[in-house]
Motif scaffolding. Structure first.
Motif, short mmCIF file in Angstrom:
data_model
loop_
_atom_site.label_atom_id
_atom_site.label_comp_id
_atom_site.label_asym_id
_atom_site.label_seq_id
_atom_site.Cartn_x
_atom_site.Cartn_y
_atom_site.Cartn_z
N LEU A 36 0.79 -1.24 0.00
CA LEU A 36 0.00 0.00 0.00
C LEU A 36 0.82 1.29 0.00
O LEU A 36 0.30 2.34 -0.38
CB LEU A 36 -0.93 0.02 1.22
CG LEU A 36 -1.88 -1.16 1.37
CD1 LEU A 36 -2.59 -1.09 2.71
CD2 LEU A 36 -2.88 -1.19 0.22
N GLY A 37 2.05 1.24 0.46
CA GLY A 37 2.83 2.45 0.66
C GLY A 37 3.74 2.84 -0.48
O GLY A 37 4.60 3.69 -0.32
N ASP A 38 3.58 2.20 -1.65
CA ASP A 38 4.45 2.49 -2.79
C ASP A 38 5.92 2.40 -2.43
O ASP A 38 6.74 3.19 -2.92
CB ASP A 38 4.14 3.88 -3.37
CG ASP A 38 2.73 3.98 -3.95
OD1 ASP A 38 2.25 2.98 -4.52
OD2 ASP A 38 2.13 5.05 -3.81
N GLY A 39 6.27 1.51 -1.52
CA GLY A 39 7.65 1.32 -1.11
C GLY A 39 8.19 2.40 -0.19
O GLY A 39 9.36 2.41 0.13
N LYS A 40 7.33 3.32 0.27
CA LYS A 40 7.76 4.43 1.12
C LYS A 40 7.36 4.17 2.57
O LYS A 40 6.18 4.09 2.89
CB LYS A 40 7.14 5.73 0.63
CG LYS A 40 7.57 6.10 -0.76
CD LYS A 40 6.88 7.34 -1.25
CE LYS A 40 7.29 7.60 -2.69
NZ LYS A 40 6.37 8.47 -3.37
N SER A 41 8.35 4.10 3.44
CA SER A 41 8.07 3.77 4.84
C SER A 41 7.52 4.96 5.63
O SER A 41 7.08 4.79 6.76
CB SER A 41 9.32 3.21 5.52
OG SER A 41 10.38 4.13 5.45
N GLU A 42 7.51 6.16 5.05
CA GLU A 42 6.99 7.34 5.75
C GLU A 42 5.53 7.18 6.16
O GLU A 42 5.04 7.88 7.04
CB GLU A 42 7.15 8.60 4.90
CG GLU A 42 8.59 9.08 4.79
CD GLU A 42 9.42 8.27 3.80
OE1 GLU A 42 8.85 7.60 2.91
OE2 GLU A 42 10.65 8.28 3.93
N VAL A 43 4.83 6.24 5.53
CA VAL A 43 3.44 5.98 5.89
C VAL A 43 3.32 5.66 7.38
O VAL A 43 2.28 5.88 8.00
CB VAL A 43 2.86 4.84 5.01
CG1 VAL A 43 3.48 3.49 5.35
CG2 VAL A 43 1.35 4.75 5.13
N PHE A 44 4.42 5.22 8.00
CA PHE A 44 4.38 4.83 9.40
C PHE A 44 4.30 6.01 10.36
O PHE A 44 3.82 5.85 11.48
CB PHE A 44 5.53 3.89 9.75
CG PHE A 44 5.31 2.55 9.12
CD1 PHE A 44 4.39 1.68 9.66
CD2 PHE A 44 5.95 2.20 7.95
CE1 PHE A 44 4.14 0.46 9.07
CE2 PHE A 44 5.70 0.99 7.34
CZ PHE A 44 4.79 0.12 7.90
N GLU A 45 4.72 7.18 9.95
CA GLU A 45 4.51 8.36 10.81
C GLU A 45 3.01 8.64 10.91
O GLU A 45 2.51 8.96 11.99
CB GLU A 45 5.27 9.56 10.28
CG GLU A 45 6.76 9.46 10.57
CD GLU A 45 7.49 10.76 10.32
OE1 GLU A 45 7.11 11.77 10.94
OE2 GLU A 45 8.44 10.76 9.51
N ARG A 46 2.31 8.52 9.79
CA ARG A 46 0.85 8.70 9.82
C ARG A 46 0.20 7.60 10.65
O ARG A 46 -0.75 7.85 11.39
CB ARG A 46 0.29 8.67 8.39
CG ARG A 46 0.68 9.89 7.60
CD ARG A 46 0.08 10.01 6.21
NE ARG A 46 -0.99 9.12 5.86
CZ ARG A 46 -1.05 8.43 4.72
NH1 ARG A 46 -0.07 8.51 3.84
NH2 ARG A 46 -2.07 7.66 4.47
N LEU A 47 0.72 6.39 10.54
CA LEU A 47 0.19 5.28 11.33
C LEU A 47 0.39 5.54 12.82
O LEU A 47 -0.51 5.31 13.62
CB LEU A 47 0.90 3.98 10.92
CG LEU A 47 0.34 2.70 11.48
CD1 LEU A 47 0.60 1.56 10.53
CD2 LEU A 47 0.91 2.40 12.83
N GLY A 48 1.56 6.05 13.20
CA GLY A 48 1.81 6.36 14.61
C GLY A 48 0.85 7.40 15.15
O GLY A 48 0.34 7.26 16.26
#
Length: 188
Positions: free
Chosen positions: A65-77
């Motif tokens: 889902l994240g297009d290979g970008k781990s920055e999605v995890f800041e939004r998850l946090g």
């Protein structure tokens, strides 16, 4: 073996569902091995799970889902803080007192992780350093989730202009995970 509470896994799955719907959850969980799929379909908030299942879930979220970008995890946090700090762990919030809230970092850490420890040191009127020591396992997505969680939690305490920078990260070769935290305003 490092373990994490089911609340971490549930928060990640809830975030996926909120942003990508039930289909997104099915795509992410369906991309995992059968044992992980089974565990993730019946997550209990109070149960301890192997950290590795969280790592595999994180990798699947980034890949699927994240297009290979781990920055999605800041939004998850941030979403996890909204979910947990308005219900299960709302007693941790300290409205108008960010340093008091951050001083609870060791206790908060113990609610989510089984090994290691976290400290907080005030460095100024509106700044401090939070450091995680001796965690058996670690990952870049987990650190990003921590940053997003604490940024949102500080906002919930009334802090504005929150900046969190990870100065050192074990997943990137550091000895600890160290976060420099600053904010510009505080509302009661």
């Amino acid at each position: 073996m490092q373990q994490i509470k089911g609340t971490i896994l549930k928060s990640r799955l809830a975030f996926v569902e909120q942003h990508w719907g039930r289909e997104g959850v099915e795509r992410v969980v369906g991309s995992l091995q059968d044992d992980d799929q089974k565990a993730l379909r019946t997550v209990l908030s109070v149960k301890w799970y192997p950290f590795e299942i969280g790592e595999r879930l994180d990798a699947a979220i980034v890949q699927v889902l994240g297009d290979g970008k781990s920055e999605v995890f800041e939004r998850l946090g941030a979403a996890s803080a909204d979910a947990n700090l308005t219900t299960l762990h709302k007693q941790f919030l300290s409205p108008g007192r960010p340093h008091v809230f951050l001083g609870k970092a060791p206790q908060i850490y113990g609610f989510y992780y089984e090994t290691g420890r976290r400290t907080y040191e005030q460095t100024g009127e509106s700044s401090g350093v939070m450091t995680t020591y001796e965690a058996e396992t670690f990952s870049v997505p987990d650190c990003l989730t921590v940053m997003g969680w604490y940024r949102r939690a500080l906002e919930m305490c009334g802090a504005g202009g929150v900046s969190i920078v990870e100065e050192e990260c074990r997943a990137r070769g550091g000895g600890v995970c160290r976060y420099r935290i600053e904010w510009s305003t505080v509302a009661d």
